[in-house]
Design an enzyme around this catalytic site. Structure first.
Site, mmCIF file in Angstrom:
data_model
loop_
_atom_site.group_PDB
_atom_site.id
_atom_site.type_symbol
_atom_site.label_atom_id
_atom_site.label_comp_id
_atom_site.label_asym_id
_atom_site.label_seq_id
_atom_site.Cartn_x
_atom_site.Cartn_y
_atom_site.Cartn_z
ATOM 1 N N ARG A 14 -8.826 -0.452 4.331
ATOM 2 C CA ARG A 14 -8.000 0.551 3.666
ATOM 3 C C ARG A 14 -6.636 -0.024 3.302
ATOM 4 O O ARG A 14 -6.019 0.381 2.324
ATOM 5 C CB ARG A 14 -7.776 1.756 4.595
ATOM 6 C CG ARG A 14 -8.888 2.764 4.685
ATOM 7 C CD ARG A 14 -8.411 3.988 5.435
ATOM 8 N NE ARG A 14 -7.046 4.288 5.074
ATOM 9 C CZ ARG A 14 -6.101 4.590 5.976
ATOM 10 N NH1 ARG A 14 -6.385 4.642 7.256
ATOM 11 N NH2 ARG A 14 -4.866 4.849 5.605
ATOM 12 N N ARG B 11 -0.529 14.846 12.418
ATOM 13 C CA ARG B 11 -0.039 14.594 11.062
ATOM 14 C C ARG B 11 0.232 15.901 10.305
ATOM 15 O O ARG B 11 -0.330 16.147 9.234
ATOM 16 C CB ARG B 11 -0.998 13.715 10.269
ATOM 17 C CG ARG B 11 -1.417 12.424 10.895
ATOM 18 C CD ARG B 11 -0.311 11.425 11.121
ATOM 19 N NE ARG B 11 0.222 10.812 9.935
ATOM 20 C CZ ARG B 11 -0.290 9.726 9.355
ATOM 21 N NH1 ARG B 11 -1.393 9.196 9.830
ATOM 22 N NH2 ARG B 11 0.296 9.190 8.294
ATOM 23 N N CYS C 206 -5.374 12.524 11.891
ATOM 24 C CA CYS C 206 -6.063 11.233 11.777
ATOM 25 C C CYS C 206 -6.006 10.594 13.161
ATOM 26 O O CYS C 206 -5.605 11.196 14.150
ATOM 27 C CB CYS C 206 -5.378 10.360 10.730
ATOM 28 S SG CYS C 206 -3.803 9.744 11.307
ATOM 29 N N LYS D 160 0.851 -1.204 0.000
ATOM 30 C CA LYS D 160 0.000 0.000 0.000
ATOM 31 C C LYS D 160 0.879 1.244 0.000
ATOM 32 O O LYS D 160 0.654 2.170 -0.782
ATOM 33 C CB LYS D 160 -0.895 0.008 1.238
ATOM 34 C CG LYS D 160 -1.577 1.347 1.527
ATOM 35 C CD LYS D 160 -2.485 1.305 2.733
ATOM 36 C CE LYS D 160 -1.813 1.615 4.010
ATOM 37 N NZ LYS D 160 -1.485 3.027 4.264
ATOM 38 N N ASN D 161 1.906 1.254 0.865
ATOM 39 C CA ASN D 161 2.686 2.480 1.042
ATOM 40 C C ASN D 161 3.730 2.698 -0.038
ATOM 41 O O ASN D 161 4.429 3.709 -0.036
ATOM 42 C CB ASN D 161 3.319 2.490 2.445
ATOM 43 C CG ASN D 161 2.245 2.639 3.523
ATOM 44 O OD1 ASN D 161 1.080 2.913 3.218
ATOM 45 N ND2 ASN D 161 2.619 2.413 4.770
ATOM 46 N N ASP E 111 4.456 0.914 12.184
ATOM 47 C CA ASP E 111 3.242 0.244 11.692
ATOM 48 C C ASP E 111 3.121 -1.177 12.224
ATOM 49 O O ASP E 111 2.045 -1.776 12.138
ATOM 50 C CB ASP E 111 3.232 0.202 10.163
ATOM 51 C CG ASP E 111 3.061 1.591 9.579
ATOM 52 O OD1 ASP E 111 3.263 1.752 8.364
ATOM 53 O OD2 ASP E 111 2.758 2.523 10.345
HETATM 54 C C1 EPZ Z 1 3.996 7.056 6.168
HETATM 55 O O1 EPZ Z 1 3.196 8.091 6.724
HETATM 56 C C2 EPZ Z 1 3.106 5.816 6.089
HETATM 57 N N1 EPZ Z 1 1.956 6.084 5.228
HETATM 58 C C3 EPZ Z 1 2.623 5.444 7.500
HETATM 59 O O2 EPZ Z 1 1.883 4.239 7.387
HETATM 60 C C4 EPZ Z 1 3.847 5.182 8.367
HETATM 61 O O3 EPZ Z 1 3.415 4.893 9.680
HETATM 62 C C5 EPZ Z 1 4.752 6.426 8.369
HETATM 63 O O4 EPZ Z 1 5.115 6.764 7.007
HETATM 64 C C6 EPZ Z 1 6.023 6.200 9.166
HETATM 65 O O5 EPZ Z 1 6.721 5.110 8.640
HETATM 66 C C7 EPZ Z 1 2.117 6.012 3.892
HETATM 67 O O6 EPZ Z 1 3.191 5.760 3.383
HETATM 68 C C8 EPZ Z 1 0.888 6.233 3.061
HETATM 69 P P1 EPZ Z 1 5.931 10.544 8.272
HETATM 70 P P2 EPZ Z 1 3.734 9.630 6.724
HETATM 71 O O7 EPZ Z 1 5.819 11.772 7.456
HETATM 72 O O8 EPZ Z 1 4.475 9.892 5.474
HETATM 73 C C9 EPZ Z 1 5.729 13.846 11.693
HETATM 74 C C10 EPZ Z 1 0.028 2.838 7.672
HETATM 75 O O9 EPZ Z 1 -0.441 2.286 8.667
HETATM 76 N N2 EPZ Z 1 5.739 14.828 10.597
HETATM 77 O O10 EPZ Z 1 7.194 9.737 8.213
HETATM 78 O O11 EPZ Z 1 2.607 10.514 7.077
HETATM 79 C C11 EPZ Z 1 4.404 13.069 11.734
HETATM 80 O O12 EPZ Z 1 3.429 13.808 12.458
HETATM 81 C C12 EPZ Z 1 0.466 4.273 7.729
HETATM 82 O O13 EPZ Z 1 0.201 2.272 6.557
HETATM 83 C C13 EPZ Z 1 5.832 16.180 10.904
HETATM 84 O O14 EPZ Z 1 5.901 16.574 12.070
HETATM 85 O O15 EPZ Z 1 4.742 9.545 7.966
HETATM 86 C C14 EPZ Z 1 4.781 11.806 12.428
HETATM 87 O O16 EPZ Z 1 4.770 12.016 13.827
HETATM 88 C C15 EPZ Z 1 0.205 4.889 9.100
HETATM 89 N N3 EPZ Z 1 5.828 17.092 9.894
HETATM 90 C C16 EPZ Z 1 6.216 11.562 11.959
HETATM 91 O O17 EPZ Z 1 6.698 12.825 11.446
HETATM 92 C C17 EPZ Z 1 5.728 16.709 8.578
HETATM 93 O O18 EPZ Z 1 5.745 17.597 7.695
HETATM 94 C C18 EPZ Z 1 6.327 10.505 10.863
HETATM 95 O O19 EPZ Z 1 5.564 10.951 9.782
HETATM 96 C C19 EPZ Z 1 5.623 15.324 8.288
HETATM 97 C C20 EPZ Z 1 5.629 14.401 9.306
#
Ligand code: EPZ
Length: 418
Positions: A398, A121, A116, A22-23, A306
């Site tokens: 999802r 996020r 979410c 998915k990711n 995850d």
């Molecule tokens: C991706 O989300 C994945 N989703 C998530 O999988 C996964 O948990 C996550 O990466 C971490 O590995 C997809 O790929 C579609 P991040 P993403 O940006 O990109 C903070 C699942 O279950 N952050 O690495 O949103 C954020 O709040 C999902 O499949 C900021 O502060 O993750 C979080 O605490 C859930 N500012 C942390 O970084 C930003 O601009 C990690 O977020 C961006 C992120």
């Protein structure tokens, strides 16, 4: 609201090939806008999130067809650079269309992705990076508007190795004039897969999978691009943890064991036997489990956030005390109160959760709180006495394709009905 029914106590046995990731497929679908031609993707999972992304591409003017695990996208024509709230709210990870549409059209307007179940996020890192590449960013009325008559390459250092921010930079940089060097980039395998697609479509991306990614810019269009999406490493972890919860012996095929080595190592510490091959992993879980080392979630190659809820379910009846530290999301223990309803003994203090193994779990009505938390409830129910009902407003579907059928093929007594 769909309800999953799981009768626990059945050993799992058998083999299956794990779904496409998915990711990985979601950012690759956004990236297909950059080719300006036809993209043929194989090994795509059939998920609600993939349907949501296909609807966004159609809204933007692309042609999209999905037939089983194959998706065809024709992005030669784009008639829109705005994603309305109704489409954005179906899938918050649509934020990766920001970089793709900006790269293709020079302007993008989308409804700001809300928080979410896992937390706020924010997308500050995404927006800061796009500004460093010359984009003008405005946020008003719940919308994000980015404009860039000309994106230019830049040296961007991410304050945190955000997966989504890394992906958005890679997509925008493909159209920029000059090279972009991205440091402190996310190193997840899905980033490598996105780079694989981009290079197949004519981009020049190097270093994906390391902390420094270089994107040459001024990517030419590509009339026809073919790409096979990687296997879903978190779906693989889901089935391995299911075997740990229910007991049994499973063989998973079509996987890259190195993508989830931290999880197989944690399962070995619990007392499971695991053998890894080139593209397969075998798990045998027939002995009582015992607590292992603390599970600390970190950006890849650390333990994946995850899989935190999934492994927690495997620890519920493990003798001793299992400790979890969730470092990635601020609100990723929402499955804990639901697991307690099954008889689990879990204490949570901030980012730390402590699981005390119990002798048995028993069925109770529970509610899925998010995608992986919902999957964790199914896993726990596999090891609980009685029939557990899991109310799910669509979280689990999802991210998992036909999870009930896959589990039934392994011997689980599970069904889902609207
Ligand atoms: C991706 O989300 C994945 N989703 C998530 O999988 C996964 O948990 C996550 O990466 C971490 O590995 C997809 O790929 C579609 P991040 P993403 O940006 O990109 C903070 C699942 O279950 N952050 O690495 O949103 C954020 O709040 C999902 O499949 C900021 O502060 O993750 C979080 O605490 C859930 N500012 C942390 O970084 C930003 O601009 C990690 O977020 C961006 C992120």
């Amino acid at each position: 609201m769909p309800v999953w029914k799981v009768c626990g106590g059945k050993r799992l046995e058998g083999a299956l090939d794990v779904q496409g990731s998915k990711n990985a497929v979601l950012p690759i679908l956004a990236a297909s806008l950059l080719s300006g031609g036809v993209t043929r993707l194989s090994n795509c999972p059939e998920l609600l999130d993939v349907r949501a992304s296909a609807d966004i591409l159609r809204h933007l003017g692309c042609g999209v067809m999905q037939n089983g695990g194959e998706i065809l996208v024709d992005s030669s024509r784009m008639t829109e650079n705005h994603i309305p709230h109704a489409l954005m709210e179906r899938m918050r990870s649509s934020v990766m269309y920001l970089g793709a549409i900006l790269a293709r059209c020079g302007e993008v307007r989308l409804s700001a992705p809300g928080g979410c179940e896992l937390g706020a996020r924010p997308i500050d890192l995404h927006l800061k990076a796009l500004e460093e590449m010359g984009a003008e960013v405005r946020q008003s009325g719940g919308e994000v508007v980015c404009r860039a008559a000309r994106l230019h390459g830049a040296h961007i250092n991410l304050a945190f190795p955000s997966v989504g921010a890394t992906e958005n930079v890679m997509l925008a940089a493909c159209a920029a004039e000059g090279e972009t060097v991205l440091t402190n980039a996310a190193r997840e395998p899905e980033i490598v897969d996105l780079a694989g697609y981009l290079n197949a479509a004519g981009a020049q991306v190097s270093g994906a999978g390391s902390a420094e990614v270089r994107i040459a810019g001024q990517m030419p269009g590509n009339a026809f691009t073919e790409y096979r999406v990687m296997a879903d490493r978190i779906a693989a972890c889901t089935f391995l943890c299911a075997a740990a919860c229910a007991g049994g012996e499973l063989r998973l095929g079509g996987v890259v064991p190195a993508h989830f080595a931290t999880v197989t190592e944690a399962l070995r510490e619990l007392g499971c036997a695991l053998l890894t091959g080139e593209d397969s992993v075998l798990i045998r879980a027939d002995r009582p489990l015992h607590a292992g080392k603390p599970v600390v979630t970190r950006p890849y190659p650390g333990f994946p956030t995850d899989a935190q809820a999934l492994l927690m379910s495997a620890c519920l009846k493990a003798r001793g005390t299992s400790v979890f530290v969730e470092n990635i999301f601020e609100n990723r223990y929402r499955h804990v109160p639901e697991l307690r309803r099954l008889g689990a003994q879990i204490q949570v203090e901030g980012r730390v959760a402590m699981v005390t193994g119990v002798g048995s779990l028993s069925a109770a009505p529970v509610t899925a709180t998010d995608l992986r938390g919902g999957a964790a409830l199914i896993l726990a129910a596999l090891g609980a006495e009685g029939e557990t009902h899991i109310a799910d407003s669509g979280h689990i579907m999802r991210g998992y394709a036909d999870l009930d059928a896959a589990m039934r093929s392994l011997g689980a007594d599970i069904s889902v009905a609207d």
